[in-house]
Design a protein around this motif. Structure first.
Motif, PDB file in Angstrom:
ATOM      1  N   TRP A   1       5.878 112.945  26.158  1.00  0.00           N
ATOM      2  CA  TRP A   1       5.422 112.329  27.411  1.00  0.00           C
ATOM      3  C   TRP A   1       5.433 110.818  27.203  1.00  0.00           C
ATOM      4  CZ3 TRP A   1       5.346 114.109  32.113  1.00  0.00           C
ATOM      5  CH2 TRP A   1       4.725 113.372  33.121  1.00  0.00           C
TER       6      TRP A   1
ATOM      7  N   SER B   1      -2.255 111.294  21.037  1.00  0.00           N
ATOM      8  CA  SER B   1      -2.245 112.023  22.311  1.00  0.00           C
ATOM      9  C   SER B   1      -3.703 112.270  22.694  1.00  0.00           C
ATOM     10  CB  SER B   1      -1.501 113.356  22.108  1.00  0.00           C
ATOM     11  OG  SER B   1      -2.042 114.377  22.908  1.00  0.00           O
ATOM     12  N   THR B   2      -4.038 112.022  23.946  1.00  0.00           N
ATOM     13  CA  THR B   2      -5.435 112.253  24.362  1.00  0.00           C
ATOM     14  C   THR B   2      -5.762 113.746  24.271  1.00  0.00           C
ATOM     15  OG1 THR B   2      -4.735 112.321  26.691  1.00  0.00           O
ATOM     16  CG2 THR B   2      -5.563 110.213  25.855  1.00  0.00           C
ATOM     17  N   ASN B   3      -4.774 114.613  24.513  1.00  0.00           N
ATOM     18  CA  ASN B   3      -5.011 116.051  24.340  1.00  0.00           C
ATOM     19  C   ASN B   3      -5.320 116.363  22.877  1.00  0.00           C
ATOM     20  OD1 ASN B   3      -4.450 116.710  27.021  1.00  0.00           O
ATOM     21  ND2 ASN B   3      -3.222 118.485  26.465  1.00  0.00           N
TER      22      ASN B   3
ATOM     23  N   GLY C   1       2.352 115.115  35.370  1.00  0.00           N
ATOM     24  CA  GLY C   1       2.382 116.480  34.843  1.00  0.00           C
ATOM     25  C   GLY C   1       1.029 116.874  34.279  1.00  0.00           C
TER      26      GLY C   1
ATOM     27  N   LYS D   1       9.535 113.416  39.683  1.00  0.00           N
ATOM     28  CA  LYS D   1       8.289 113.708  38.961  1.00  0.00           C
ATOM     29  C   LYS D   1       7.389 112.475  38.851  1.00  0.00           C
ATOM     30  CE  LYS D   1       6.597 116.171  34.958  1.00  0.00           C
ATOM     31  NZ  LYS D   1       6.787 117.361  34.147  1.00  0.00           N
TER      32      LYS D   1
ATOM     33  N   GLN E   1      -0.202 106.213  24.405  1.00  0.00           N
ATOM     34  CA  GLN E   1      -0.115 107.372  23.508  1.00  0.00           C
ATOM     35  C   GLN E   1       1.141 107.181  22.644  1.00  0.00           C
ATOM     36  OE1 GLN E   1      -1.878 111.236  25.571  1.00  0.00           O
ATOM     37  NE2 GLN E   1      -0.059 110.573  26.618  1.00  0.00           N
TER      38      GLN E   1
ATOM     39  N   ARG F   1       2.204 114.317  24.580  1.00  0.00           N
ATOM     40  CA  ARG F   1       2.809 115.653  24.623  1.00  0.00           C
ATOM     41  C   ARG F   1       3.079 116.094  26.048  1.00  0.00           C
ATOM     42  NH1 ARG F   1      -1.775 118.892  21.145  1.00  0.00           N
ATOM     43  NH2 ARG F   1      -1.456 117.882  19.136  1.00  0.00           N
ATOM     44  N   GLY F   2       4.312 116.549  26.284  1.00  0.00           N
ATOM     45  CA  GLY F   2       4.639 117.160  27.561  1.00  0.00           C
ATOM     46  C   GLY F   2       4.782 118.662  27.379  1.00  0.00           C
ATOM     47  N   ARG F   3       5.077 119.356  28.449  1.00  0.00           N
ATOM     48  CA  ARG F   3       5.303 120.797  28.343  1.00  0.00           C
ATOM     49  C   ARG F   3       6.606 121.063  27.610  1.00  0.00           C
ATOM     50  NH1 ARG F   3       6.397 123.076  32.972  1.00  0.00           N
ATOM     51  NH2 ARG F   3       6.026 125.151  32.177  1.00  0.00           N
TER      52      ARG F   3
HETATM   53  C1  BTN Z   1       4.429 117.794  31.530  1.00  0.00           C
HETATM   54  O1  BTN Z   1       5.315 117.893  30.682  1.00  0.00           O
HETATM   55  O2  BTN Z   1       4.696 117.829  32.727  1.00  0.00           O
HETATM   56  C2  BTN Z   1       2.993 117.651  31.121  1.00  0.00           C
HETATM   57  C3  BTN Z   1       2.665 116.233  30.753  1.00  0.00           C
HETATM   58  C4  BTN Z   1       1.214 116.025  30.364  1.00  0.00           C
HETATM   59  C5  BTN Z   1       0.986 114.630  29.843  1.00  0.00           C
HETATM   60  C6  BTN Z   1      -0.469 114.357  29.612  1.00  0.00           C
HETATM   61  S1  BTN Z   1      -0.778 112.644  29.312  1.00  0.00           S
HETATM   62  C7  BTN Z   1      -2.411 113.016  28.850  1.00  0.00           C
HETATM   63  C8  BTN Z   1      -2.353 114.275  28.025  1.00  0.00           C
HETATM   64  N1  BTN Z   1      -2.082 113.957  26.649  1.00  0.00           N
HETATM   65  C9  BTN Z   1      -0.904 114.403  26.250  1.00  0.00           C
HETATM   66  O3  BTN Z   1      -0.415 114.245  25.110  1.00  0.00           O
HETATM   67  N2  BTN Z   1      -0.293 115.053  27.254  1.00  0.00           N
HETATM   68  C10 BTN Z   1      -1.113 115.066  28.435  1.00  0.00           C
END
Ligand code: BTN
Length: 326
Positions: free
Chosen positions: A127, A92-94, A190, A187, A116, A120-122
Motif C-alpha cells: 500500500w 504498517s499501522t495494521n 481500501g 480506487k 508507512q 500492507r494491501g490486500r
Molecule cells: C487494499 O489493498 O485495498 C487494502 C489497503 C489497506 C491499506 C491500509 S493503510 C492503513 C492500514 N495499514 C496497512 O498496512 N494497511 C492498511
C-alpha cells in the motif's frame, strides 16, 4: 529541551532561520542542517534552504495532531476510543496494532501514521504510503464469539468509510466487492482486516483503512491499479486529514462496538446502494480460475451474489477480485 528537530516547526510553510531552529533545539546550526537533510531523505519532503532566510517546506504540510482529532470526535466515538497513537513513521499501522494485540487489551486502540514504510494491501500488495499526504489508520477491537460472527465486517467498514467521506463533503463515493473504495471507477482507498487470537472464541481484529488524500505524483508511480485521490475528487480542496480521521472514527468505532450483536444484516441494504458493479457483467478471478457472470449484490453474510448460467451463487471472501468484463 528536545534535540531532535520536529517537522512541526516547518509545517506552516514559512521560512525559519537555521539559528532560530538551532536555538530552539539547543544544538548547532550544522546539526540542524544534518537533521533536515536526514528528515528530507526519510520522508521524501522537499525542504528548501535560502541564504539569509533559512529553511522552509514549500506549501507547508498538514500534520496529524491528536488535539485536532479529539476535538472533532463525536461523544460516542470519544467514549469508545481507548487510545490514539499518532506516529511519524511505522512499517504498517495494521502491523503495529497486531503487535499490541499479542500482548494486552486492544479494544478501541487506534494508530495512524504520517508514513508507512511497509504498508500492507490486500492479496500481499504494497500500500503506497508517502509522508503526510494520505491517511493510513488502523483500529483494533476485541470480539468474543470468534471469526464466524465477523462475516461481512469488512463490507460494513466500507459503508462506514463512505459515510465518513460524505460527512466531510465528498459525495458519490462507491464500493467494489469486497471492500474497495471507488470514486468514478478509480480506487480512492481500501480496507484490510487482520485477525489474531482464537478463531472460535475471543479474537482481536485490526481494521485498517487507507485513503488517498493528496497522492504525490512521485509516489503514485508505484501504484499498479487505476487510482484517484480525495484532492482530485474534491476539486483541489480536500478536508484536513485530522478532520477526516475523526470522521472515520465517528463511524468506525460505533460500527465495531455493535457488530458482534447485529452482524452484517443491517448494513446490507446500505452496501448494495453503494455497489459500483450492481447488475454489471463481471469476471471473478479466484487464483487461476475465472468465472464470468452478472454481479447481483451481496447476501446477508456479505458474500457476492454472482449470476451465471448455473443460477445465482454466493461467492465468499478470500483472494477474489472483480473486474468489469471486456
Ligand atoms: C487494499 O489493498 O485495498 C487494502 C489497503 C489497506 C491499506 C491500509 S493503510 C492503513 C492500514 N495499514 C496497512 O498496512 N494497511 C492498511
Amino acid at each position: 529541551m528536545p534535540k531532535t528537530l520536529s517537522l512541526a516547526l516547518l509545517a506552516d510553510g514559512e521560512f525559519r532561520s537555521g539559528q532560530d531552529l538551532a536555538d530552539s533545539l539547543g544544538v548547532s546550526r550544522t546539526a540542524v542542517w544534518k537533521q533536515l537533510n536526514k528528515l528530507s531523505a526519510e520522508t521524501g519532503l522537499k525542504i528548501e534552504s535560502a541564504k539569509g532566510r533559512g529553511y522552509r517546506i514549500p506549501g507547508g504540510i498538514d500534520l496529524l495532531d491528536a488535539d485536532a482529532v479529539n476535538a472533532a470526535l463525536s461523544s460516542e466515538a470519544a467514549l469508545l476510543l481507548s487510545s490514539l497513537v499518532l506516529l511519524e513513521s511505522v512499517d504498517s499501522t495494521n502491523a503495529e496494532l497486531m503487535r499490541h494485540a499479542a500482548s494486552g487489551p486492544v479494544a478501541g486502540r487506534v494508530c495512524s501514521a504520517e508514513q508507512q514504510t511497509a504498508g500492507r494491501g490486500r492479496r500481499g500488495r504494497e500500500w503506497v504510503s508517502p509522508f503526510a499526504s494520505n491517511l493510513y489508520m488502523s483500529l483494533a477491537w476485541e470480539f468474543e464469539q470468534g471469526a464466524a460472527v465477523l462475516e461481512g465486517l469488512s463490507l460494513a467498514v466500507g459503508v462506514a468509510v463512505v459515510r465518513a467521506l460524505e460527512n466531510c463533503g465528498l459525495p458519490a463515493v462507491q464500493l467494489k466487492w469486497p471492500n474497495d473504495i471507488l470514486y468514478q471507477g478509480a480506487k480512492l482507498g481500501g480496507v484490510l482486516l487482520e485477525m489474531t487470537g482464537d478463531a472460535a472464541g475471543t479474537c482481536q481484529v485490526v481494521v485498517g483503512v487507507g485513503l488517498n488524500v493528496s497522492m504525490p505524483e512521485a509516489a503514485a508511480g508505484a501504484i499498479d491499479q487505476d487510482w484517484t485521490d480525495i484532492a482530485t475528487a474534491s476539486g483541489g480542496a480536500p478536508p484536513r486529514r485530522n478532520v477526516l480521521l475523526a470522521a472515520l472514527l465517528n463511524e468506525l468505532l460505533p460500527l465495531v462496538a455493535g457488530f458482534e450483536a447485529a452482524g452484517f444484516g443491517p448494513w446490507r441494504e446500505a452496501w448494495q446502494a453503494l455497489d459500483a458493479f450492481a447488475g454489471t457483467d463481471v469476471i471473478l478471478h479466484a487464483g487461476p480460475r475465472q468465472t464470468a457472470g452478472v454481479a447481483r449484490g451481496v447476501d446477508e453474510r456479505g458474500a457476492l451474489l454472482l449470476e451465471t448460467t448455473l443460477g445465482v451463487q454466493p461467492i465468499y471472501g478470500g483472494e477474489i477480485s472483480l473486474r468489469p468484463a471486456p
